[in-house]
Design an enzyme around this catalytic site. Structure first.
Site, PDB file in Angstrom:
ATOM      1  N   LYS A  94       0.835  -1.217   0.000  1.00  0.00           N
ATOM      2  CA  LYS A  94       0.000   0.000   0.000  1.00  0.00           C
ATOM      3  C   LYS A  94       0.855   1.246   0.000  1.00  0.00           C
ATOM      4  CE  LYS A  94       1.062   1.008   4.439  1.00  0.00           C
ATOM      5  NZ  LYS A  94       1.828   2.196   4.859  1.00  0.00           N
ATOM      6  N   PRO A 142       8.772  -4.069  -0.958  1.00  0.00           N
ATOM      7  CA  PRO A 142      10.027  -3.775  -0.252  1.00  0.00           C
ATOM      8  C   PRO A 142       9.938  -4.066   1.246  1.00  0.00           C
ATOM      9  CG  PRO A 142       9.502  -1.981  -1.751  1.00  0.00           C
ATOM     10  CD  PRO A 142       8.327  -2.927  -1.791  1.00  0.00           C
ATOM     11  N   GLY A 189       9.850  -0.994   4.243  1.00  0.00           N
ATOM     12  CA  GLY A 189       9.878   0.108   3.281  1.00  0.00           C
ATOM     13  C   GLY A 189       8.761   1.110   3.432  1.00  0.00           C
ATOM     14  N   GLY A 203       4.424  -4.342   3.589  1.00  0.00           N
ATOM     15  CA  GLY A 203       4.706  -5.713   3.132  1.00  0.00           C
ATOM     16  C   GLY A 203       4.480  -6.746   4.227  1.00  0.00           C
ATOM     17  N   SER A 205       2.558  -6.395   6.831  1.00  0.00           N
ATOM     18  CA  SER A 205       1.116  -6.424   7.108  1.00  0.00           C
ATOM     19  C   SER A 205       0.390  -7.242   6.047  1.00  0.00           C
ATOM     20  CB  SER A 205       0.556  -5.000   7.132  1.00  0.00           C
ATOM     21  OG  SER A 205       1.181  -4.242   8.143  1.00  0.00           O
ATOM     22  N   ALA A 206       0.834  -7.135   4.786  1.00  0.00           N
ATOM     23  CA  ALA A 206       0.236  -7.936   3.710  1.00  0.00           C
ATOM     24  C   ALA A 206       0.479  -9.426   3.974  1.00  0.00           C
ATOM     25  CB  ALA A 206       0.819  -7.524   2.360  1.00  0.00           C
ATOM     26  N   ASP A 219      -1.814  -1.707  10.234  1.00  0.00           N
ATOM     27  CA  ASP A 219      -2.036  -1.731   8.781  1.00  0.00           C
ATOM     28  C   ASP A 219      -2.590  -3.069   8.276  1.00  0.00           C
ATOM     29  OD1 ASP A 219      -1.050   0.821   8.626  1.00  0.00           O
ATOM     30  OD2 ASP A 219       0.941   0.214   7.929  1.00  0.00           O
TER      31      ASP A 219
HETATM   32  O1  C5P Z   1       0.695  -1.502  14.658  1.00  0.00           O
HETATM   33  P1  C5P Z   1       2.080  -1.600  14.154  1.00  0.00           P
HETATM   34  O2  C5P Z   1       2.861  -2.689  14.822  1.00  0.00           O
HETATM   35  O3  C5P Z   1       2.193  -1.664  12.667  1.00  0.00           O
HETATM   36  O4  C5P Z   1       2.761  -0.227  14.554  1.00  0.00           O
HETATM   37  C1  C5P Z   1       4.167  -0.120  14.636  1.00  0.00           C
HETATM   38  C2  C5P Z   1       4.528   1.092  15.475  1.00  0.00           C
HETATM   39  O5  C5P Z   1       4.152   2.293  14.776  1.00  0.00           O
HETATM   40  C3  C5P Z   1       3.818   1.191  16.806  1.00  0.00           C
HETATM   41  O6  C5P Z   1       4.493   0.473  17.792  1.00  0.00           O
HETATM   42  C4  C5P Z   1       3.862   2.697  17.079  1.00  0.00           C
HETATM   43  O7  C5P Z   1       5.120   3.082  17.550  1.00  0.00           O
HETATM   44  C5  C5P Z   1       3.707   3.294  15.692  1.00  0.00           C
HETATM   45  N1  C5P Z   1       2.294   3.631  15.395  1.00  0.00           N
HETATM   46  C6  C5P Z   1       1.740   4.722  16.032  1.00  0.00           C
HETATM   47  N2  C5P Z   1       0.428   5.056  15.776  1.00  0.00           N
HETATM   48  C7  C5P Z   1      -0.303   4.369  14.885  1.00  0.00           C
HETATM   49  C8  C5P Z   1       0.258   3.258  14.202  1.00  0.00           C
HETATM   50  C9  C5P Z   1       1.572   2.914  14.476  1.00  0.00           C
HETATM   51  O8  C5P Z   1       2.386   5.378  16.838  1.00  0.00           O
HETATM   52  N3  C5P Z   1      -1.573   4.712  14.678  1.00  0.00           N
END
Ligand code: C5P
Length: 314
Positions: free
Chosen positions: A20, A108, A111, A115, A117-118, A150
């Site tokens: 995405k 990537p 990146g 990726g 999350s997919a 994501d």
């Molecule tokens: O949810 P995910 O593991 O993809 O998020 C990775 C990091 O990105 C989180 O630990 C946080 O530090 C940051 N994040 C955030 N606010 C969001 C999404 C992600 O601060 N809405």
């Protein structure tokens, strides 16, 4: 047994899920749970991860590149989000067997294009079919949201507005297709680090910056441009609050954006938390010309279009 029917688990299941770009990413204040309130417009692009789930006693994972992506930094242990997705589904549905997941990467690594999350979304869909656990879309969405902000969008695909952590999704109306050139970096970036740097910048420059909204919004102009299928209008409306943080960590990315604009792109932004640069182009022909022009300047770009569907069995 009727013709064509098969025992659950006997046939490997292959699922494709797209990467995405965040067309618009508004980041609100840091919340008590360590996340930021977001308002984002996601678009799924035609760079794909493919996850094949094969019945096994234990949980294991292998990774392969589609030839373009460097996969040396992808973990193959339990920290891999796809394996965590498989374990979470097993746990929540009472499945006691395991699975072998094979990932073919086309997005990537680290990146900013979702990726990992997919992979997690594809693993959920693949294991649900393999184990015949028959989860509803709502149940899969709930598991996806527990895996990462994501992951729900990777299930849904298309173009969607994400609020909350980015996981509360509303599909957005679009017309036609949008053509992009993606320029990955050899070195990935850490999403938490980029959010952390944004917080620091906002604290340090509080006096000079507009007040950070508690609840950010996606600009109406983004929605109008998407609905009209108007790339030029969308180019004017692209925006990413994380870009200032990503550029402060990686100033060279500004040169990549400039090179993309010189090569004829309508606009360029950091994709998500970076470091991939997403260049919006007028149409497919223009995108191929931008890619070739960038190659002559020493940048490796890849053409992709959106919107494309979310995680699907192939
Ligand atoms: O949810 P995910 O593991 O993809 O998020 C990775 C990091 O990105 C989180 O630990 C946080 O530090 C940051 N994040 C955030 N606010 C969001 C999404 C992600 O601060 N809405």
């Amino acid at each position: 047994m009727s013709i064509g029917a098969y025992e659950p688990g006997t046939v490997p299941v292959r699922v494709r899920a797209a990467g995405k770009v965040n067309i618009h990413l508004g980041v609100g204040e840091l919340q008590d749970d360590g996340y930021h309130e977001l308002a984002t417009a996601f678009q799924a692009l035609s760079l794909y991860e493919e996850v094949t789930a094969t019945a096994a006693e234990d949980f294991s994972l292998t990774v392969e590149s589609d030839g373009f992506i460097d996969v040396t930094d992808v973990p193959v242990d339990d920290s891999n989000l796809a394996l965590r997705a498989a374990r979470l589904l097993a746990q929540s549905t009472g499945v006691t067997s395991g699975v072998h997941l094979h990932i073919r990467k086309g997005v990537p690594v680290a990146g900013g294009m979702g990726g990992g999350s997919a992979d997690a979304a594809a693993a959920l869909v693949a294991c649900d079919a393999l184990w015949d656990t028959r989860q509803s879309s709502a149940q899969l969405h709930e598991l996806a949201a527990r895996l990462g902000a994501d992951v729900p969008f990777a299930l849904l695909g298309g173009t969607a507005i994400g609020t909350g952590r980015g996981d509360e999704l509303t599909p957005a109306l679009t017309q036609g297709r949008f053509d992009w050139v993606l320029v990955p970096s050899e070195v990935g970036m850490s999403t938490p680090q980029v959010y952390g740097v944004l917080d620091e910048i906002r604290i340090r420059h509080r006096a000079d910056l507009p007040v950070v909204p508690l609840r950010p919004r996606v600009d109406d102009e983004v929605l109008h441009a998407l609905r009209a299928g108007d790339s030029r209008r969308l180019a004017e409306a692209l925006g990413n609050d994380l870009q200032v943080a990503a550029l402060s960590l990686r100033p060279d990315l500004a040169d990549t954006i400039d090179a993309g604009l010189r090569a004829g792109a309508l606009a360029g932004i950091v994709s998500g938390s970076g470091p991939t640069i997403a260049l919006l182009c007028a149409d497919a022909t223009a995108a191929l010309a931008v890619r070739d022009e960038l190659a002559a300047a020493g940048y490796v770009g890849v053409h992709a279009h959106g919107p494309v569907p979310g995680a699907r069995i192939v």
